[in-house]
Scaffold this motif. Structure first.
Motif, mmCIF file in Angstrom:
data_model
loop_
_atom_site.group_PDB
_atom_site.id
_atom_site.type_symbol
_atom_site.label_atom_id
_atom_site.label_comp_id
_atom_site.label_asym_id
_atom_site.label_seq_id
_atom_site.Cartn_x
_atom_site.Cartn_y
_atom_site.Cartn_z
ATOM 1 N N THR A 1 -42.525 -9.076 -18.068
ATOM 2 C CA THR A 1 -41.432 -8.325 -18.695
ATOM 3 C C THR A 1 -41.377 -6.908 -18.131
ATOM 4 N N LEU A 2 -42.531 -6.247 -18.037
ATOM 5 C CA LEU A 2 -42.568 -4.889 -17.481
ATOM 6 C C LEU A 2 -42.206 -4.908 -15.997
ATOM 7 N N ALA A 3 -42.771 -5.842 -15.237
ATOM 8 C CA ALA A 3 -42.483 -5.900 -13.797
ATOM 9 C C ALA A 3 -40.995 -6.114 -13.543
ATOM 10 N N THR A 4 -40.372 -6.962 -14.348
ATOM 11 C CA THR A 4 -38.939 -7.217 -14.214
ATOM 12 C C THR A 4 -38.135 -5.956 -14.542
ATOM 13 N N ALA A 5 -38.562 -5.235 -15.563
ATOM 14 C CA ALA A 5 -37.876 -3.978 -15.925
ATOM 15 C C ALA A 5 -38.012 -2.945 -14.809
ATOM 16 N N LEU A 6 -39.182 -2.853 -14.198
ATOM 17 C CA LEU A 6 -39.367 -1.905 -13.092
ATOM 18 C C LEU A 6 -38.563 -2.337 -11.865
ATOM 19 N N ALA A 7 -38.466 -3.641 -11.632
ATOM 20 C CA ALA A 7 -37.649 -4.134 -10.519
ATOM 21 C C ALA A 7 -36.178 -3.795 -10.747
ATOM 22 N N ALA A 8 -35.729 -3.874 -11.995
ATOM 23 C CA ALA A 8 -34.345 -3.517 -12.314
ATOM 24 C C ALA A 8 -34.088 -2.035 -12.068
ATOM 25 N N ARG A 9 -35.152 -1.255 -12.010
ATOM 26 C CA ARG A 9 -35.040 0.185 -11.762
ATOM 27 C C ARG A 9 -35.321 0.523 -10.295
ATOM 28 N N LEU B 1 -44.942 -1.387 1.399
ATOM 29 C CA LEU B 1 -45.376 0.017 1.345
ATOM 30 C C LEU B 1 -45.193 0.692 2.693
ATOM 31 N N ARG B 2 -45.569 0.023 3.747
ATOM 32 C CA ARG B 2 -45.429 0.609 5.095
ATOM 33 C C ARG B 2 -43.962 0.833 5.458
ATOM 34 N N ALA B 3 -43.079 0.058 4.844
ATOM 35 C CA ALA B 3 -41.637 0.236 5.063
ATOM 36 C C ALA B 3 -41.059 1.290 4.113
ATOM 37 N N GLY B 4 -41.915 1.881 3.278
ATOM 38 C CA GLY B 4 -41.475 2.951 2.382
ATOM 39 C C GLY B 4 -40.929 2.477 1.048
ATOM 40 N N ARG B 5 -41.114 1.203 0.715
ATOM 41 C CA ARG B 5 -40.598 0.662 -0.547
ATOM 42 C C ARG B 5 -41.667 0.674 -1.637
ATOM 43 N N ASP B 6 -41.259 1.019 -2.843
ATOM 44 C CA ASP B 6 -42.136 0.962 -4.012
ATOM 45 C C ASP B 6 -42.222 -0.476 -4.502
ATOM 46 N N VAL B 7 -43.407 -0.868 -4.973
ATOM 47 C CA VAL B 7 -43.674 -2.261 -5.324
ATOM 48 C C VAL B 7 -44.371 -2.327 -6.678
ATOM 49 N N VAL B 8 -44.037 -3.354 -7.460
ATOM 50 C CA VAL B 8 -44.793 -3.653 -8.672
ATOM 51 C C VAL B 8 -45.414 -5.042 -8.470
ATOM 52 N N LEU B 9 -46.727 -5.112 -8.663
ATOM 53 C CA LEU B 9 -47.469 -6.354 -8.497
ATOM 54 C C LEU B 9 -47.612 -7.023 -9.856
ATOM 55 N N ASP B 10 -46.920 -8.134 -10.026
ATOM 56 C CA ASP B 10 -46.937 -8.914 -11.267
ATOM 57 C C ASP B 10 -48.105 -9.898 -11.177
ATOM 58 N N HIS B 11 -49.275 -9.384 -11.537
ATOM 59 C CA HIS B 11 -50.527 -10.153 -11.437
ATOM 60 C C HIS B 11 -51.522 -9.480 -12.373
ATOM 61 N N GLY B 12 -52.391 -10.246 -13.004
ATOM 62 C CA GLY B 12 -53.221 -9.736 -14.091
ATOM 63 C C GLY B 12 -54.315 -8.742 -13.767
ATOM 64 N N LEU B 13 -54.836 -8.741 -12.548
ATOM 65 C CA LEU B 13 -55.921 -7.828 -12.174
ATOM 66 C C LEU B 13 -57.008 -7.798 -13.250
ATOM 67 N N TRP B 14 -57.508 -8.971 -13.613
ATOM 68 C CA TRP B 14 -58.469 -9.111 -14.710
ATOM 69 C C TRP B 14 -59.816 -8.468 -14.425
ATOM 70 N N LEU B 15 -60.196 -8.406 -13.151
ATOM 71 C CA LEU B 15 -61.529 -7.923 -12.799
ATOM 72 C C LEU B 15 -61.458 -6.565 -12.116
ATOM 73 N N ARG B 16 -62.450 -5.749 -12.407
ATOM 74 C CA ARG B 16 -62.492 -4.421 -11.797
ATOM 75 C C ARG B 16 -62.492 -4.529 -10.271
ATOM 76 N N ARG B 17 -63.228 -5.490 -9.733
ATOM 77 C CA ARG B 17 -63.272 -5.618 -8.274
ATOM 78 C C ARG B 17 -61.883 -5.910 -7.693
#
Length: 188
Positions: free
Chosen positions: A25-33, A79-95
């Motif tokens: 839901t958040l990633a979709t909202a950021l993509a809309a922006r 990122l290298r092309a200068g575009r902002d990105v939101v990663l829709d993935h849980g990142l459950w682990l610190r590593r």
């Protein structure tokens, strides 16, 4: 003399949260922006079908691993092309979060980690509703699977400098604006 030009690096927003916490839901909202949205779950679904239905739950990690690698490579390209990105993935682990930080820095970007904490009773209610759907973001999650998710999830530590999400996508954008202002700013 004119004002100095402030050059900002492209941004990657990494979302931290258990299944059902509101990342999509958040990633979709950021993509809309204006941000590019990259979703690991949607790509796994496109390739393999539904978790726990079209393949056994215990195979998810094996199916997810190559997708994560490909999505991170795509993130770097954006990122290298200068575009902002939101990663829709849980990142459950610190590593995983540390690996994302290194990847973003290597791509000359900057990272904002956003934590979506949700209590287990609320997640159970959300997942009960979601389990009736069949789209890519509707993983069939049982209460016992959710218990397992909580056992494996590593909430962010204070030294990870995350923004705790309280339900307002514009607050994330406001934080980004503060981070790119001449005064800077730090997530809370």
């Amino acid at each position: 003399m004119g004002r100095p030009t402030i050059v900002t690096k492209p941004l990657a927003v990494g979302l931290i949260g258990i299944t059902g916490s509101g990342k999509t839901t958040l990633a979709t909202a950021l993509a809309a922006r204006g941000m590019v949205r990259l979703s690991v779950d949607e790509e796994v679904h496109r390739r393999h079908g539904r978790y726990g239905i079209d393949y056994p739950e215990h195979e998810y990690g094996e199916r997810e691993r190559p997708v994560v690698e490909e999505v991170l490579a795509e993130l770097v390209d954006h990122l290298r092309a200068g575009r902002d990105v939101v990663l829709d993935h849980g990142l459950w682990l610190r590593r995983e979060r540390e690996e994302l930080r290194r990847t973003v820095e290597h791509a000359a970007g900057r990272l904002l980690l956003v934590y979506l904490p949700v209590a287990k009773p609320e997640l159970l209610a959300r997942l009960e509703r979601r389990n009736r759907r069949d789209d890519a973001n509707a993983l069939t999650v049982t209460p016992s699977a959710l218990d397992d998710f909580f056992d494996r999830f590593e909430p962010p530590e204070p030294d990870e400098l995350v923004l705790v999400y309280a339900g307002d996508p514009d607050a994330v954008l406001d934080q980004l604006a503060r981070d790119t202002s001449p005064e800077g700013g730090a997530p809370r």
